[in-house]
Motif scaffolding. Sequence first.
Motif, PDB file in Angstrom:
ATOM      1  N   GLN A 219       0.817  -1.209   0.000  1.00  0.00           N
ATOM      2  CA  GLN A 219       0.000   0.000   0.000  1.00  0.00           C
ATOM      3  C   GLN A 219       0.855   1.265   0.000  1.00  0.00           C
ATOM      4  O   GLN A 219       0.569   2.219  -0.745  1.00  0.00           O
ATOM      5  CB  GLN A 219      -0.933   0.037   1.214  1.00  0.00           C
ATOM      6  CG  GLN A 219      -2.201  -0.744   1.062  1.00  0.00           C
ATOM      7  CD  GLN A 219      -3.214  -0.438   2.151  1.00  0.00           C
ATOM      8  OE1 GLN A 219      -4.405  -0.380   1.881  1.00  0.00           O
ATOM      9  NE2 GLN A 219      -2.778  -0.258   3.373  1.00  0.00           N
TER      10      GLN A 219
ATOM     11  N   ALA B 174      -1.193   4.831   4.472  1.00  0.00           N
ATOM     12  CA  ALA B 174      -0.183   3.811   4.768  1.00  0.00           C
ATOM     13  C   ALA B 174       1.224   4.379   4.622  1.00  0.00           C
ATOM     14  O   ALA B 174       2.129   4.047   5.401  1.00  0.00           O
ATOM     15  CB  ALA B 174      -0.364   2.612   3.847  1.00  0.00           C
TER      16      ALA B 174
ATOM     17  N   PRO C  65       2.462   5.051   9.029  1.00  0.00           N
ATOM     18  CA  PRO C  65       2.613   3.605   9.247  1.00  0.00           C
ATOM     19  C   PRO C  65       2.235   3.236  10.674  1.00  0.00           C
ATOM     20  O   PRO C  65       2.420   4.023  11.607  1.00  0.00           O
ATOM     21  CB  PRO C  65       4.102   3.355   8.974  1.00  0.00           C
ATOM     22  CG  PRO C  65       4.753   4.686   9.164  1.00  0.00           C
ATOM     23  CD  PRO C  65       3.752   5.706   8.736  1.00  0.00           C
TER      24      PRO C  65
ATOM     25  N   ASP D  67       6.410  -0.310   4.152  1.00  0.00           N
ATOM     26  CA  ASP D  67       5.206  -0.944   4.683  1.00  0.00           C
ATOM     27  C   ASP D  67       5.219  -1.033   6.203  1.00  0.00           C
ATOM     28  O   ASP D  67       4.198  -0.855   6.862  1.00  0.00           O
ATOM     29  CB  ASP D  67       5.052  -2.363   4.125  1.00  0.00           C
ATOM     30  CG  ASP D  67       4.728  -2.372   2.655  1.00  0.00           C
ATOM     31  OD1 ASP D  67       3.824  -1.623   2.251  1.00  0.00           O
ATOM     32  OD2 ASP D  67       5.376  -3.116   1.908  1.00  0.00           O
TER      33      ASP D  67
END
Length: 319
Positions: free
Chosen positions: A159, A184, A188, A259
């Motif tokens: 994402q 995202a 995070p 991520d």
Amino acid sequence: MPSEFDLIRRHFDRAATHCDLAVGDDAALMRPSPGMQLAVSTDMLVAGTHFFADADPALLGWKTLAVNVSDIAAMGALPRWALLAIALPAADEAWIAAFAGGLFDCARAYAVDLVGGDTTRGPLNMTVTIIGEVPAGQAITRDGGRAGDDLWVSGQPGQAALGLAALQGEASLNDEGRRRCLDALHRPQPRVALGLALRGVASAMLDVSDGLLGDLGHILERSHVGAIVDIAALPLAPLLATGAAATTARRCLLSGGDDYELLFSAPPARREVIQEMARRLALPLHRIGSLTGDTGVLLLRESDGTLHPGAAAGYDHFG
């Protein structure tokens, strides 16, 4: 113009909850809990390399601390204390206040005390040193993977990379997809609760910061194993639902960074425990393959069973 010490007092001197002395002296005084090892990590974020120079300072403040919290989560440790060294081109109080607000939002969310650091004039960059605690001998490292272990990844890798691709004009996303992917990228969510739950369950673990396959390569190297990743088991459908092209979505899933999900191995006998963990934490955990005895060999298995080599190389600052 405010002095360095004025800036520290106004924006970074906050009450600490689990140390004896925090900001304002030559050093902080911290007392580790009995029976604990300290887990220590440092990350640097540099304008133009890790973030755009015009990034929203509040979001940047959150991310600056969050990426470090993620390193502690990846060890199965509890984050406790952080130190911030920041270089600023100018003493822009509005920018600094927004940055500090975002940083302390993250600190509150994960119960981290900011206990010191440094400020100076220079090209915009920030370095956090974070310290966590883990019971002695229970840290989850990269070198414990064994042939036959399952491979798992948390949440929705890819994402953040899709969000970056959208900002760079390399991907066209629908409105909801763009919102989710940018969230995202900019905010995070370190998987601390998952890391703690995986103590005694996961055999090896790290956080995905430089791309799923690239970071998997670190486990293969340190554990002296190989891996087969099942493409059909990867969470690709949510990325396609953003409106991204299939090739872009797959690239971001396999090799996109930022991520901060957890990638871990565990014996097959732990599958039910991990599936229950996913339910309890309300966090998807995807079993995406297995470790093999072919040291250093990473293979991708397509849905038709075809095997082909995967590139275990992620982002490299000097590549």
